[in-house]
Scaffold this active site. Structure first.
Site, PDB file in Angstrom:
ATOM      1  N   LEU A  90      62.592  39.975  57.089  1.00  0.00           N
ATOM      2  CA  LEU A  90      63.689  40.840  57.507  1.00  0.00           C
ATOM      3  C   LEU A  90      64.226  40.525  58.902  1.00  0.00           C
ATOM      4  CD1 LEU A  90      62.301  44.236  56.150  1.00  0.00           C
ATOM      5  CD2 LEU A  90      64.006  42.731  55.100  1.00  0.00           C
ATOM      6  N   SER A  91      63.544  39.654  59.636  1.00  0.00           N
ATOM      7  CA  SER A  91      64.025  39.320  60.980  1.00  0.00           C
ATOM      8  C   SER A  91      63.962  37.811  61.169  1.00  0.00           C
ATOM      9  CB  SER A  91      63.179  40.014  62.046  1.00  0.00           C
ATOM     10  OG  SER A  91      61.938  39.351  62.185  1.00  0.00           O
ATOM     11  N   GLY A  92      64.558  37.354  62.241  1.00  0.00           N
ATOM     12  CA  GLY A  92      64.581  35.926  62.536  1.00  0.00           C
ATOM     13  C   GLY A  92      63.481  35.479  63.470  1.00  0.00           C
TER      14      GLY A  92
END
Length: 189
Positions: A40-42
């Site tokens: 869900l995140s980088g």
């Protein structure tokens, strides 16, 4: 009419194959003991892109090494996947180990240590972009859309069988009898 049937059969076969492949990618690994998570995140770019689906297998925390990527529970509701930058053995209990972690794209290490009981496993492989779809169909309205699409697909596959053949019975019988006559060997006189 035969061309339309062939196109119809090909299209429904492709749709069924796509659905089966997606089901295998989303649910199949769970049958082999793996867990599936959506990135869900980088924080782990470029190794794990946002929206990727990662497949995580169990790992013995005592076998985790420096530089290895682990998936762990940050709290009751949050799962993270970061790289181990330090293994910190417990000074009083040798059966306990903690890990200092950091996302590859993050500038700083994570705030707290990860207890060995919070480690879920280590990523085995990833499929880019599939996590968006998996995330969408896990909650409404995506779940309703996926169920509706599955029902529609089943209807499309079995619809031609429900309506039967367009060919009248008499024509079928004539064709069948014609084939039998052609099969009989002719006798020589």
């Amino acid at each position: 009419m035969d061309t339309v049937k062939k196109i119809w059969n090909s299209a429904t076969t492709v749709l069924v194959a796509v659905v089966v492949i997606l089901a295998l990618l989303l649910a199949g690994p769970r049958l082999m003991g793996m867990q599936v998570f959506t990135v869900l995140s980088g924080s782990m770019e470029p190794v794990y892109h946002t929206g990727s689906l990662i497949y995580v297998r169990d790992v013995d925390p005592m076998e985790i090494e420096l530089g290895q990527v682990i998936t762990f529970m940050l709290d009751e509701d949050t799962v993270a996947t970061h790289r181990v930058v330090e293994v910190v053995p417990d000074e009083t209990d040798h059966s306990v180990v903690r890990f200092r972690t950091k996302g590859d794209a993050n500038d700083a290490e994570d705030g707290g240590l990860v207890h060995c009981n919070n480690v879920l496993g280590t990523p085995v492989f990833t499929i880019p972009q599939l996590g968006y779809l998996a995330n969408y169909i896990q909650k409404p309205p995506g779940m309703y859309l996926a169920i509706s699409a599955g029902a529609l697909l089943l209807m499309l596959v079995f619809l031609p069988d429900l309506f039967g053949s367009d060919e009248p019975e008499e024509k079928k019988k004539r064709r069948k009898n014609k084939g039998k006559r052609a099969e009989k060997p002719q006798q020589e006189e």
